[in-house]
Structures are given as C-alpha cells and as structure tokens.
Motif scaffolding. Structure first.
Motif, PDB file in Angstrom:
ATOM      1  N   VAL A   1       0.844  -1.198   0.000  1.00  8.93           N
ATOM      2  CA  VAL A   1       0.000   0.000   0.000  1.00  8.93           C
ATOM      3  C   VAL A   1       0.879   1.247   0.000  1.00  8.93           C
ATOM      4  CG1 VAL A   1      -1.703   1.346   1.304  1.00  8.93           C
ATOM      5  CG2 VAL A   1      -1.885  -1.157   1.202  1.00  8.93           C
ATOM      6  N   PHE A   2       0.493   2.233  -0.809  1.00  6.57           N
ATOM      7  CA  PHE A   2       1.119   3.548  -0.719  1.00  6.57           C
ATOM      8  C   PHE A   2       0.091   4.538  -0.187  1.00  6.57           C
ATOM      9  CE2 PHE A   2       1.931   7.746  -2.793  1.00  6.57           C
ATOM     10  CZ  PHE A   2       2.937   8.119  -1.909  1.00  6.57           C
ATOM     11  N   LEU A   3       0.402   5.130   0.973  1.00  4.25           N
ATOM     12  CA  LEU A   3      -0.471   6.122   1.590  1.00  4.25           C
ATOM     13  C   LEU A   3       0.012   7.507   1.178  1.00  4.25           C
ATOM     14  CD1 LEU A   3      -2.783   6.891   3.501  1.00  4.25           C
ATOM     15  CD2 LEU A   3      -1.144   6.764   5.404  1.00  4.25           C
ATOM     16  N   HIS A   4      -0.729   8.124   0.283  1.00  4.21           N
ATOM     17  CA  HIS A   4      -0.373   9.450  -0.233  1.00  4.21           C
ATOM     18  C   HIS A   4      -1.196  10.489   0.522  1.00  4.21           C
ATOM     19  CE1 HIS A   4       0.165  12.261  -3.975  1.00  4.21           C
ATOM     20  NE2 HIS A   4       0.803  12.669  -2.899  1.00  4.21           N
ATOM     21  N   GLY A   5      -0.578  11.091   1.520  1.00  2.00           N
ATOM     22  CA  GLY A   5      -1.288  12.071   2.336  1.00  2.00           C
ATOM     23  C   GLY A   5      -0.590  13.403   2.318  1.00  2.00           C
ATOM     24  N   VAL A   6      -1.320  14.474   2.138  1.00  2.00           N
ATOM     25  CA  VAL A   6      -0.720  15.807   2.148  1.00  2.00           C
ATOM     26  C   VAL A   6      -0.067  16.045   3.504  1.00  2.00           C
ATOM     27  CG1 VAL A   6      -2.380  16.721   0.487  1.00  2.00           C
ATOM     28  CG2 VAL A   6      -2.855  16.931   2.937  1.00  2.00           C
ATOM     29  N   THR A   7       0.876  16.964   3.575  1.00  2.00           N
ATOM     30  CA  THR A   7       1.542  17.252   4.846  1.00  2.00           C
ATOM     31  C   THR A   7       0.502  17.709   5.870  1.00  2.00           C
ATOM     32  OG1 THR A   7       2.013  19.473   4.014  1.00  2.00           O
ATOM     33  CG2 THR A   7       3.772  17.857   3.828  1.00  2.00           C
ATOM     34  N   GLY A   8       0.591  17.138   7.057  1.00  2.00           N
ATOM     35  CA  GLY A   8      -0.358  17.486   8.122  1.00  2.00           C
ATOM     36  C   GLY A   8      -1.677  16.754   8.037  1.00  2.00           C
ATOM     37  N   SER A   9      -1.753  15.700   7.203  1.00  2.00           N
ATOM     38  CA  SER A   9      -3.027  14.978   7.041  1.00  2.00           C
ATOM     39  C   SER A   9      -3.229  13.906   8.101  1.00  2.00           C
ATOM     40  CB  SER A   9      -3.107  14.349   5.649  1.00  2.00           C
ATOM     41  OG  SER A   9      -2.023  13.454   5.442  1.00  2.00           O
ATOM     42  N   GLY A  10      -2.181  13.594   8.873  1.00  2.00           N
ATOM     43  CA  GLY A  10      -2.339  12.629   9.965  1.00  2.00           C
ATOM     44  C   GLY A  10      -2.026  11.198   9.573  1.00  2.00           C
ATOM     45  N   LYS A  11      -0.965  10.996   8.809  1.00  2.00           N
ATOM     46  CA  LYS A  11      -0.574   9.628   8.431  1.00  2.00           C
ATOM     47  C   LYS A  11      -0.136   8.830   9.658  1.00  2.00           C
ATOM     48  CE  LYS A  11       2.359  11.229   5.303  1.00  2.00           C
ATOM     49  NZ  LYS A  11       1.911  12.632   5.107  1.00  2.00           N
ATOM     50  N   THR A  12       0.524   9.512  10.599  1.00  2.00           N
ATOM     51  CA  THR A  12       1.032   8.811  11.788  1.00  2.00           C
ATOM     52  C   THR A  12      -0.101   8.186  12.591  1.00  2.00           C
ATOM     53  OG1 THR A  12       2.865  10.400  11.890  1.00  2.00           O
ATOM     54  CG2 THR A  12       2.479   9.049  13.841  1.00  2.00           C
ATOM     55  N   GLU A  13      -1.229   8.876  12.688  1.00  2.00           N
ATOM     56  CA  GLU A  13      -2.372   8.341  13.440  1.00  2.00           C
ATOM     57  C   GLU A  13      -2.876   7.043  12.814  1.00  2.00           C
ATOM     58  OE1 GLU A  13      -1.964  11.607  12.961  1.00  2.00           O
ATOM     59  OE2 GLU A  13      -1.650  12.058  15.083  1.00  2.00           O
ATOM     60  N   ILE A  14      -2.842   6.987  11.493  1.00  2.00           N
ATOM     61  CA  ILE A  14      -3.262   5.756  10.803  1.00  2.00           C
ATOM     62  C   ILE A  14      -2.260   4.637  11.066  1.00  2.00           C
ATOM     63  CG2 ILE A  14      -3.635   4.703   8.522  1.00  2.00           C
ATOM     64  CD1 ILE A  14      -4.847   7.329   7.618  1.00  2.00           C
ATOM     65  N   TYR A  15      -0.972   4.973  11.017  1.00  2.00           N
ATOM     66  CA  TYR A  15       0.050   3.966  11.317  1.00  2.00           C
ATOM     67  C   TYR A  15      -0.175   3.377  12.710  1.00  2.00           C
ATOM     68  CZ  TYR A  15       2.713   6.180   7.466  1.00  2.00           C
ATOM     69  OH  TYR A  15       3.121   6.700   6.263  1.00  2.00           O
ATOM     70  N   ILE A  16      -0.505   4.228  13.665  1.00  2.00           N
ATOM     71  CA  ILE A  16      -0.700   3.771  15.048  1.00  2.00           C
ATOM     72  C   ILE A  16      -1.858   2.771  15.137  1.00  2.00           C
ATOM     73  CG2 ILE A  16      -1.511   4.548  17.321  1.00  2.00           C
ATOM     74  CD1 ILE A  16       0.284   7.044  16.914  1.00  2.00           C
ATOM     75  N   GLU A  17      -2.940   3.045  14.431  1.00  2.00           N
ATOM     76  CA  GLU A  17      -4.078   2.108  14.425  1.00  2.00           C
ATOM     77  C   GLU A  17      -3.693   0.777  13.790  1.00  2.00           C
ATOM     78  OE1 GLU A  17      -7.039   2.408  15.890  1.00  2.00           O
ATOM     79  OE2 GLU A  17      -6.312   4.298  16.719  1.00  2.00           O
ATOM     80  N   LEU A  18      -2.884   0.834  12.734  1.00  2.00           N
ATOM     81  CA  LEU A  18      -2.430  -0.399  12.076  1.00  2.00           C
ATOM     82  C   LEU A  18      -1.532  -1.209  13.005  1.00  2.00           C
ATOM     83  CD1 LEU A  18      -1.610   1.055   8.526  1.00  2.00           C
ATOM     84  CD2 LEU A  18      -3.562  -0.396   9.127  1.00  2.00           C
TER      85      LEU A  18
ATOM     86  N   LEU B   1       3.909   2.131   2.474  1.00  2.00           N
ATOM     87  CA  LEU B   1       4.806   3.253   2.227  1.00  2.00           C
ATOM     88  C   LEU B   1       3.995   4.529   2.389  1.00  2.00           C
ATOM     89  CD1 LEU B   1       6.474   2.015  -1.112  1.00  2.00           C
ATOM     90  CD2 LEU B   1       7.030   1.335   1.209  1.00  2.00           C
ATOM     91  N   GLY B   2       4.605   5.570   2.930  1.00  2.00           N
ATOM     92  CA  GLY B   2       3.865   6.814   3.120  1.00  2.00           C
ATOM     93  C   GLY B   2       4.683   8.023   2.735  1.00  2.00           C
ATOM     94  N   SER B   3       4.026   9.027   2.145  1.00  2.00           N
ATOM     95  CA  SER B   3       4.697  10.282   1.812  1.00  2.00           C
ATOM     96  C   SER B   3       3.682  11.295   1.296  1.00  2.00           C
ATOM     97  CB  SER B   3       5.783  10.061   0.759  1.00  2.00           C
ATOM     98  OG  SER B   3       6.387  11.284   0.398  1.00  2.00           O
ATOM     99  N   ALA B   4       4.006  12.573   1.466  1.00  2.00           N
ATOM    100  CA  ALA B   4       3.233  13.642   0.830  1.00  2.00           C
ATOM    101  C   ALA B   4       3.791  13.931  -0.555  1.00  2.00           C
ATOM    102  CB  ALA B   4       3.276  14.903   1.684  1.00  2.00           C
ATOM    103  N   THR B   5       5.063  13.534  -0.763  1.00  2.00           N
ATOM    104  CA  THR B   5       5.743  13.791  -2.042  1.00  2.00           C
ATOM    105  C   THR B   5       6.429  12.514  -2.499  1.00  2.00           C
ATOM    106  OG1 THR B   5       7.658  14.558  -0.771  1.00  2.00           O
ATOM    107  CG2 THR B   5       6.133  16.238  -1.584  1.00  2.00           C
TER     108      THR B   5
END
Length: 838
Positions: free
Chosen positions: A309-326, A459-463
C-alpha cells in the motif's frame, strides 16, 4: 564408532566475493548450527568472527579446508530469514557477503582479536631435557612462566627480532605453547549506581534526629536526604527503595551524596540495567477523522490480499495516526512492527508519540546509539518467544520490543514474527546507503523483507518518489489518499519572492526578502514560531580573492573549502581536511579576501542581528553531532523556548510543530540547478516538505520561496499546487529520455590515486561492456566531484530495461570486471558498483 566429518560454509567479514568452507573438529559436531558465530583463521594468522551459512559433508575441491577454531554462541544470533535477506541484498546490489554482514551486525557482535601465545599447561617442563629448547625458546618460555600470555608484538620485542614465526612454529610442534586469538567481546552490560536508605534509618524518630543534626552541621547533606526521601515517596515503589543516583545529581552535588554514603545513611550499589530507557510521555492521541477512518479501512482491505500500500497524504493529514491504528492490529496478533524513518531527528518526536500509546513496547535502533545499546535491541528481538501468547503473561511482565522505530540499518534486525513494515517519508534519499557497500535502498529492501516474512507493508509520503508514483499507476501498489489536513482551518499560503528583483532595488535585509522579513516580525509579535531552510551548512561555501578570484581548495578533494565561523576553520566536507583561514591570498598576496554565499551559520548570525529579541537555534550536522542534540533542539522548539529554527534538510522531514506560522526557503535555486536528471524531482519534494512544516494548527501558515527563477516549472507547480501534473510531466520526460522508472541504472565508479590509470581503466572497462550494452552505455566521465581523499573517480552508467534477466546483467558486469582484473593484476584500483543510484 566413526564420527561424521562436517564442513561449514562461513561468511567472512571481508570484501571477498565467496563464502569459505571450513572443516569442523569432531568436538564441535554437536554445537555447530546455521547462524552461529565461529572463530576462523583467514590468511596466515589472523582470526576473524564469521557466521555459519551452511553445514554439509563436501570438502572444497580447490583448497584444503582449515578447521574452525571455536563456536562462540549457544544459540544462533542470525536467523535463516536474515541469511535469505542478506543473499538478496548481496545479489541485487552487487555486494560481497562479508560487506552485507558488516552492515547488518552491530559492531558489538563483531569481536576484535589479536594473536597471543601462552604455555601449554599439559606440557611437563620439569622432565624435559634442557637441550630440547634453543636459547631463544628458553628465553620466551621463561617469560611465559611469569606472564599469563604474550602477544606476537610482545614476543618480537622480547627477542629483538621481527620474524618470530619460525620460533613459535617450533614451540607449537614441541607442544610447549598454544596459540590463540585473544578475542574481546565488545558488548558489555551497562551498570548504573543506585542509592537506598539504610534500614536503620527507616525508624521515623531516628531519621528525624539525623536530619536535625545534619541541618546544624551539614546543611547540604540534609537537603540531599530530604530530596532523596521526596523521590522515594513519589516515584520509586517498584525499585524496592532504590533510587537512581542520576536522579539526585539533577538537583544536588556529588560531594554531599558521597558524604551520606560514607556516614552509612545512604547505601550505594551498582546494578545491571538496560540502556533502552525513554521518558514517559503524556501526549494526547487524536481520534481518526472521517477521511482517516476511510483510509484506514481501505488499507486493511488491501492487507487481506497482502497488497503493498502507498499512503499518499498531504503534509499534516495525519498519516502517523493511521500507522498507530495499524500497529494496534498487529499487536493483537502478537506480531512485530518495523517503523522505518529516513532521519534520526524524526525519532525524537515519533518515539514520544508512539510511547504515549504503546509504552515500553517501542524500541529505537539507529547509528547514534552506542554499540552496546544496539546489541541490546538485537538480543531483545532475537530472544522474543513467538509461541507465547499475550494472554499467557501480564502487561507488567511484557518487556519485549514489539515495535522498532529505526533508520535504514534496522532492516537487518533478527525479526522472527514480523507482521507490518511502515516506510515513512519513502521518497527520502537518506534511505539510500552511499558508502560503504552494500549501497542498498532501505525502501526497496523493506519491500523484499516484508515479502520474506509474509508481512504487510505500507509506504507513506506527501511527495512520493517518481518510482513509487509510477508503481501506483501500474497497480503494483494500492493507492490510498488523504487529501485534506487533519486541522481543517490549517494549510498554507505560498508567496514566491524574486530575489533578483529585490537585489536590484537594494531592498534585501541580509539574506531575507522584504516580504519574509515582515512576516517574521509579525509572527514574533504574535508569539508564533518560524522555520528558515537553507540546504548548506557552515558560514560561507567558499572564500574568494577580490583581485585574482582565487578560491582555496582542499588538497585532497576537488572541492572548495567551506568557512565555519564557530571553529574558525576552512573545512572540506568530504574528507575533513581543515586550515586556518589565510589573511592574504595564497595566489596573488592580496588581503582582499571575501566570504561568498551563505550557509546556516551565516544565516544564524544575520537573524540574530535582524531580530535581537528572538531566541534562535540551528539544526544541521554541525550542531547535532552529540547523541541527544537532536532531542534538545526539538524539545526546546516544541516547548516554545526557541522562536526561530534555522536548518538544513533536517528541518523538512516530517517534524510536527503546531505553532509554526512562517516558513522560508531561502535559496530554492540551489536545488533546481543541480546537474542531475532527478534535480527537479528532489527540488519539488524538498520545497513541498518545507512548506508542510507551517499551518498545522488552526491558523493558515505562510510559506516564502526565495528564488531568482520565479517562472521555473517546479516553482509554478508548487505555487499552484498541481502535484499530479508535475508527476505526469516528469514521467513523460523520463520515458522520452530513457531514465528510471522505465529502466534500471547501474553506476560503475573506477577509483585510483593515479588519474592516468583511472582514465585508461575506465576506457578499457567501457570497451569490455560495449558489445553487450551498446547505446545503453554512457560515459566514461568524471562526476561533479572527481577527486575525494586523493582518489580520482570516473564513472560509467549502464541502462537496462526491466525485462532483462537480472542474473545475466550481473554476469556480464562481473565477467568484464574479472577480465579487467586479469589484464591489470598489478594496478592498484577498485571498482564501486551502485545499483539504482540516487
């Protein structure tokens, strides 16, 4: 009964292409096991620590197998899954097995050794004829009778000769001595001092009398005792009365503590403790927003079919919170999580957030840790009991690190039950190892590691990197998007500042354009914070003579010397060579020397003058060399003790500060003008990430991009927020010119101290590769920096389509390199191979 003769293939920690076969003494038949460390002789006398890779009964055909000297471990320290991973790294990145082993094992598990001899205790010296030994042998034996052991160097000094091998060999044959390697294990447990109140003073009356006496005669000792009693009451129930001495030393003097210990009021003792202790955190965890919840559910659906999975989230979108739930889901299955980050600085904030949720289940692993700390993490993960369920033990007894937060080296840890791999900021170049070999990319390595363990990976990134973006288009990765910031009223407003125009009008405020200067003033008035980004450390990139334009260069590298005001030195960032800045030009003798360009030190000085009321900090390699420097700077900024943070790309990577309202990229041109096919991609990522540090709370942030090229395509895409268009244009350009992600690149660097040899060898190697690769062979050419540490570099670039057999490509390269080696056996050079160079 005849015993079986076993042989073992051993990975030797040297840059040699093969594993070596050793014979196993019968005494070790029952102790050898794949993954255990063994002491082996390699060469004439040197002893190394190797890893058993395979066990069999086939002697080598081309050489006589030596015996292994010792088996070091009771149980394997490397798992079979790790050995499989090492094989893939060695194959894909064209590295030697020993290079991979050196990269993988913490240095505390690689034992150091020096040759020693000692008397054979079973030899009967009393009944031996005096003439049995020569005069020199007697001298050596007499010394060994009074000395436990001697190194080869000691023997050489004692006998006054350099060649001691014949004498030692004779004594070995006579069975009078034994030779061994004094192997020193680098890992030492950590001990810490603790203090406890003497049981005699547990009586309140006696304790009160003692305090009264101390207050009259030794007031500081009374203060120490009172503070000790305070600590004992508030936070030390689980340590049976023991208090860490370091806790007292935060508030009181050593002498007063020592005096209480001497008076036997306090008892001091040392206990072995783990090094992996972190402060508890009270960070509040945010609930998932509606968009985050949908993304989280989609990710779990993808994981059911083991899709990457690639998590494409804009900066400040809260990707870390999703990682924590996973991670919570993985813990329910009693599995391990590897959370990869590109920069050590990120661990400071992330460990706080993760430990707020998961407590002591989180461990950290990176190069700033001491070798002892790295060994403790290694052993902790290695010794985890995967068969034991969570239900069978209480939370208070659970001290295993189920979550590892680490930089790229944490890929090599001995996971046995890996359930999830997270690669945050996957685009970052810091995931790529440059030197030494293996030159691996941790992002790509993580994909293979997850495959080996049948673990899920995100994988996660805004860019995203162009490669990752392309893989989502090809449905190799499942795309999950977060298009909105977690704080809806946040976000940023971008203003592009034309530096050339302001310079012509003489409106610049040192390194700041007027709009940025005014915005900083306004932010300081509102008690808000500012981040200023300049991707160059030091004070000035070079020193130039105004008369003849001479620039001082490094004597060992093909680069100018950078002025560092803090150390008052001109320094080379490649080899460390430094000199005191000359007072006159070494070429023409003029005293008109001027510093050119700006680094973070110069910006810091300018900002201190422009904003004398502001509290300023600088975060770059120079200011963060100590182990906890990152944490100190980030904590100070997070707590509001710092108003303006100046830094290199360290400040762009995933840091989360709620009070930052202004961000300035002071020189965007340095990234845009770099001569590399990836320069536009890197500039876009860097400036976008800088932009993301502002506007993460309820107020919109302001981002100022200072450039001399305001109409540049990258700047326009950032300003207009047209990321998808930028990526599509970049992909079209890469396909047209035949560059990744549409092909694979192999970079071969020919390195030698002789520039004529480099030129000749590069041309010869090019000729050997030309018949196979033809038009897909570029070079040979000198790189931008062609001389480093008195070694000249020349490179050849190979382009191969992805459909070509990886095995055949590497066979062609190795055949050419072997032929070159055979043709120039006496030439001193080396070839560095970089697969997928960045």
């Amino acid at each position: 009964m005849q015993q079986t003769t076993f042989f073992v293939d051993v990975i030797v920690p040297l840059g040699v292409p093969n594993k070596y076969t050793y014979r196993v003494p019968f005494d070790f038949n029952t102790t050898i096991q794949i993954g255990k460390r063994v002491l082996i002789q390699f060469g004439k006398s040197k002893i190394y620590t190797g890893i058993i890779y395979a066990i069999h009964q086939l002697p080598p055909k081309l050489y006589e197998a030596k015996y292994i000297d010792a088996v070091l471990d009771d149980t394997p320290i490397v798992t079979q899954a790790q050995l499989n991973f090492w094989d893939w790294i060695a194959f894909y990145y064209c590295a030697n097995p020993g290079d991979v082993m050196n990269a993988a094992l913490p240095s505390g598990l690689k034992l150091s050794s020096t040759s020693h001899i000692q008397l054979n205790t079973e030899f009967n010296f009393e009944e031996t004829n005096h003439n049995f030994f020569t005069e020199r042998e007697h001298k050596l034996l007499d010394t060994l009778h009074t000395t436990t052991n001697m190194s080869f160097d000691d023997v050489s000094v004692l006998l006054g000769i350099k060649s001691i091998q014949p004498i030692i060999n004779n004594l070995l044959k006579k069975n009078a001595i034994i030779i061994y390697e004094e192997v020193k294990d680098k890992y030492k447990p950590k001990f810490q001092s603790f203090l406890k109140l003497n049981a005699d003073y547990l009586n309140e009356q006696k304790l009160g009398e003692t305090l009264t006496q101390l207050e009259k005669k030794a007031f500081k000792q009374a203060e120490v005792l009172l503070y000790f009693l305070h600590l004992h009451k508030t936070n030390n129930e689980k340590l049976e009365g023991w208090i860490k001495k370091t806790e007292l030393l935060k508030k009181v003097e050593t002498t007063a503590i020592t005096a209480l210990v001497k008076k036997n009021i306090l008892i001091e003792a040392q206990f072995e403790v783990g090094r992996l202790l972190f402060e508890k955190s009270n960070t509040n965890f945010k609930k998932l927003s509606e968009e985050q919840t949908l993304a989280y559910e989609k990710i779990n659906t993808c994981f059911l079919t083991h899709k990457s999975v690639f998590l494409h989230g804009v900066t400040g979108s809260g990707k870390t919170e999703i990682y924590i739930e996973l991670i919570k889901n993985v813990l329910k299955q009693n599995k391990q999580t590897l959370y990869l980050i590109p920069e050590i600085a990120l661990t400071t904030q992330l460990i706080t957030r993760l430990r707020a949720v998961f407590g002591e289940l989180v461990g950290v692993y990176h190069s700033r840790f001491s070798e002892n700390e790295r060994v403790e993490i290694w052993n902790n993960i290695l010794n985890q009991n995967t068969e034991e369920s969570n239900a069978e033990r209480s939370g208070s007894e659970l001290k295993e690190y189920k979550i590892i937060l680490g930089a790229r080296s944490s890929l090599f840890l001995p996971f046995k039950n890996l359930g999830l791999v997270i690669v945050d900021e996957e685009h970052d170049n810091s995931f790529k190892q440059q030197n030494p070999s293996p030159r691996y990319n941790a992002r790509d390595g993580a994909l293979y590691l997850a495959h080996l363990h049948k673990a899920n990976i995100i994988l996660g990134s805004a860019t995203p990197s162009i490669e990752t973006y392309y893989n989502t288009q090809q449905h190799k990765y499942e795309l999950v998007e977060l298009k909105q910031q977690y704080v809806k009223s946040g976000g940023t407003h971008i203003e592009v500042c034309d530096v050339k125009q302001f310079e012509q009008n003489q409106d610049m405020k040192a390194c700041l354009t007027p709009p940025l200067f005014d915005a900083i003033n306004t932010a300081l008035t509102k008690k808000q914070q500012i981040i200023l980004f300049q991707n160059r450390r030091g004070f000035a990139p070079y020193t130039e003579c105004k008369q003849c334009a001479h620039v001082p260069h490094c004597v060992q590298c093909d680069v100018s010397l950078i002025y560092h005001k803090h150390s008052q030195k001109l320094t080379c960032h490649y080899c460390g060579y430094s000199i005191t800045p000359p007072k006159v030009c070494t070429a023409c003798g003029s005293n008109q020397l001027h510093f050119k360009g700006i680094g973070t030190e110069k910006i810091e000085e300018d900002i201190e003058i422009l904003f004398p009321q502001a509290k300023i900090a600088r975060m770059d390699l120079d200011s963060t060399r100590s182990k906890y420097a990152y944490k100190q700077i980030i904590d100070d900024f997070e707590s509001g003790q710092v108003d303006i943070l100046i830094g290199t790309q360290m400040v762009t990577k995933g840091l989360d500060f709620n009070n930052v309202s202004v961000v300035g990229a002071l020189n965007a041109d340095s990234s845009l003008n770099f001569p590399d096919f990836r320069s536009f991609e890197k500039a876009f990522q860097l400036i976008t990430q800088v932009r993301g540090r502002a506007g993460r709370s309820i107020e919109k942030g302001k981002v100022f991009i200072q450039t001399s090229q305001p109409q540049h395509t990258v700047i326009k895409h950032i300003e207009e927020n047209t990321q998808a268009t930028f990526y599509e244009e970049t992909l079209k350009d890469r396909q047209e010119h035949n560059y990744p992600p549409f092909i694979r690149l192999f970079e071969l660097n020919i390195v030698s101290k002789d520039i004529n040899e480099v030129n000749h060898l590069a041309q010869e190697l090019f000729s050997l590769l030309k018949p196979t690769f033809d038009k897909n062979l570029l070079g040979p050419e000198f790189p931008l920096v062609s001389k480093i540490k008195n070694q000249f570099y020349k490179r050849i670039l190979i382009k191969t389509i992805k459909q070509n057999s990886p095995q055949k490509i590497r066979e062609v390269i190795y055949t050419a390199l072997n032929q070159l080696q055979n043709n120039y056996k006496n030439w001193r050079y080396k070839i560095l191979i970089d697969v997928d160079p960045l």
